[in-house]
Design an enzyme around this catalytic site. Structure first.
Site, PDB file in Angstrom:
ATOM      1  N   GLY A 219      47.266  93.242  48.148  1.00  0.00           N
ATOM      2  CA  GLY A 219      46.808  92.163  48.432  1.00  0.00           C
ATOM      3  C   GLY A 219      46.754  91.468  46.905  1.00  0.00           C
ATOM      4  CB  CYS A 247      49.264  97.444  45.956  1.00  0.00           C
ATOM      5  SG  CYS A 247      49.158  96.108  44.473  1.00  0.00           S
ATOM      6  CD  GLN A 251      44.158  97.760  42.133  1.00  0.00           C
ATOM      7  OE1 GLN A 251      43.515  96.771  42.576  1.00  0.00           O
ATOM      8  NE2 GLN A 251      45.101  97.697  41.461  1.00  0.00           N
ATOM      9  CG  ASN A 289      52.363  91.282  42.382  1.00  0.00           C
ATOM     10  OD1 ASN A 289      51.767  91.240  41.458  1.00  0.00           O
ATOM     11  ND2 ASN A 289      52.341  90.704  43.412  1.00  0.00           N
ATOM     12  N   GLY A 291      47.738  93.463  38.417  1.00  0.00           N
ATOM     13  CA  GLY A 291      47.380  93.426  37.120  1.00  0.00           C
ATOM     14  C   GLY A 291      45.631  94.281  36.783  1.00  0.00           C
ATOM     15  CE1 TYR A 292      40.862  93.104  37.216  1.00  0.00           C
ATOM     16  CE2 TYR A 292      42.585  91.986  38.434  1.00  0.00           C
ATOM     17  CZ  TYR A 292      41.486  91.683  37.824  1.00  0.00           C
ATOM     18  OH  TYR A 292      40.886  90.631  37.429  1.00  0.00           O
ATOM     19  CG  HIS A 332      54.511  96.929  46.575  1.00  0.00           C
ATOM     20  ND1 HIS A 332      53.797  96.276  47.432  1.00  0.00           N
ATOM     21  CD2 HIS A 332      53.927  96.528  45.138  1.00  0.00           C
ATOM     22  CE1 HIS A 332      52.757  95.657  47.050  1.00  0.00           C
ATOM     23  NE2 HIS A 332      52.772  95.686  45.752  1.00  0.00           N
ATOM     24  CD  GLU A 334      55.864  97.141  50.410  1.00  0.00           C
ATOM     25  OE1 GLU A 334      55.688  96.271  49.539  1.00  0.00           O
ATOM     26  OE2 GLU A 334      55.388  98.273  50.046  1.00  0.00           O
TER      27      GLU A 334
END
Length: 359
Positions: A219, A247, A251, A289, A291-292, A332, A334
């Protein structure tokens, strides 16, 4: 028509407008994938961001709606070096130009995306504006760029209501935090009955359905903006139900169990990121994908230990939870860039559910 990309450090790129001509302010991020631009455009993790494609030619195989990872594209804007005018592919149903215009997404082409990417790597991800207004006043724009934040974007991208993908195998509850379609499809192809829940679903509702396993999806946005969801994930952690998270889900599970996350300088976005499985020593090529990242310095080994590491920069790429049937990954599995390098993680999740069922 001319278009301008204005960065918050005052840098201005001039190119040609593509897609919608409306003006947007967004966080500017870059993706290094050589193919898969439609999957990038339809990945809900890009909500609140404008994407720069580092590969110089985009759109050469057109748009095939079957390859979309969600019902619509999510980025605020799209930035490319050269856009193919005539796609060549027997599966092509449309052009990127039409696709962007249809969904009112502004873009810019004809700029030096290498120079732009170097700025974002050296100075870090920053906000920017895409505009077709040739009379822009940069003194007025820069304060607006500094103020922009992606905000609570999970609520924007999650499904509106519960849905079910039928299957005769294990029952999996998928918490949709901005899930790509292929997560549910990867489970369904292995026989799972997948029930997809909106992000705000109370933990009690999921637990009451007695799933054999729980999947926390990818997300967008800052994981710390998801306070209520984190509280519900803590309740899921406290059950004995096997959990697999990807992802953003990775987190949020870390935050729910006392770990910390921080923003990266420019993140990982692309289909060529090497990750090492710390248990086997084997390296996999992954799609990423984010940024954290989870801060492993503040990780309590009594709760979780690192399971994967990024070979390029040493950042955390996955956790194994101590004494729990829970594992999470930052990348990822998948997305198949390898093409099937890390698909075995879904098989591991299947085995966990099978063992738990017969325990």
């Amino acid at each position: 028509m001319k278009a301008f990309l204005i960065l918050e450090d005052g840098t201005v790129f001039t190119g040609t407008s593509i897609g919608s001509t409306r003006e947007i302010i967004s966080e500017i991020v870059f993706n290094t994938s050589m193919t898969g631009y439609l999957e990038v455009l339809t990945d809900p993790s890009y909500a609140g961001q404008a994407v720069v494609m580092t590969y110089p030619l985009i759109g050469n195989y057109g748009i095939c709606h079957e390859d979309m990872e969600s019902a619509r594209p999510w980025p605020d804007g799209y930035i490319v070096r050269e856009l193919s005018r005539l796609p060549s592919n027997f599966r092509s149903e449309d052009t990127i130009q039409n696709f962007l215009a249809e969904y009112d997404i502004p873009g810019i082409c004809g700029i030096d995306t290498r120079a732009l990417t170097k700025i974002l790597r050296e100075k870090g991800t920053m906000n920017g504006m895409i505009t077709t207004n040739e009379n822009y006043q940069i003194e007025e724009i820069l304060p607006k760029l500094k103020e922009y934040a992606t905000g609570k974007v999970v609520e924007k991208v999650t499904c509106a209501e519960k849905s079910v993908l039928p299957g005769d195998g294990p029952k999996v509850a998928l918490l949709d935090l901005g899930a790509k379609r292929n997560i549910a499809r990867s489970l369904n192809q292995r026989g799972c009955q997948v029930t997809i829940y909106p992000a705000a679903t109370p933990a009690e509702e999921i637990i009451a359905a007695k799933p054999d396993g729980i999947m926390l999806s990818n997300g967008p946005g800052d994981p710390k903006d998801c306070g209520n969801i984190i509280q519900e994930i803590r309740k899921l952690y406290e059950t004995d139900i096997p959990i697999f998270a990807i992802c953003l889900g990775h987190q949020l599970m870390a935050l729910a169990t006392g770990a910390d996350t921080h923003k990266m300088k420019y993140g990982h976005r692309g289909g060529n990121h090497p990750v090492k499985d710390l248990k086997t020593g084997r390296v996999y090529i992954s799609s990423q994908n984010h940024g954290y990242v989870v801060d492993t310095d503040k990780l309590d080994p009594a709760v979780a230990v690192p399971a994967f590491v990024n070979v390029n920069d040493g950042t955390n790429e996955g956790l194994a939870y101590t004494g729990k049937n829970i594992f999470t990954v930052q990348f990822h599995p998948e997305a198949c860039p390898g093409p099937r390098d890390s698909g075995y993680l879904f098989d591991r999740f299947m085995q966990m559910m099978e063992v738990e069922k017969h325990a």
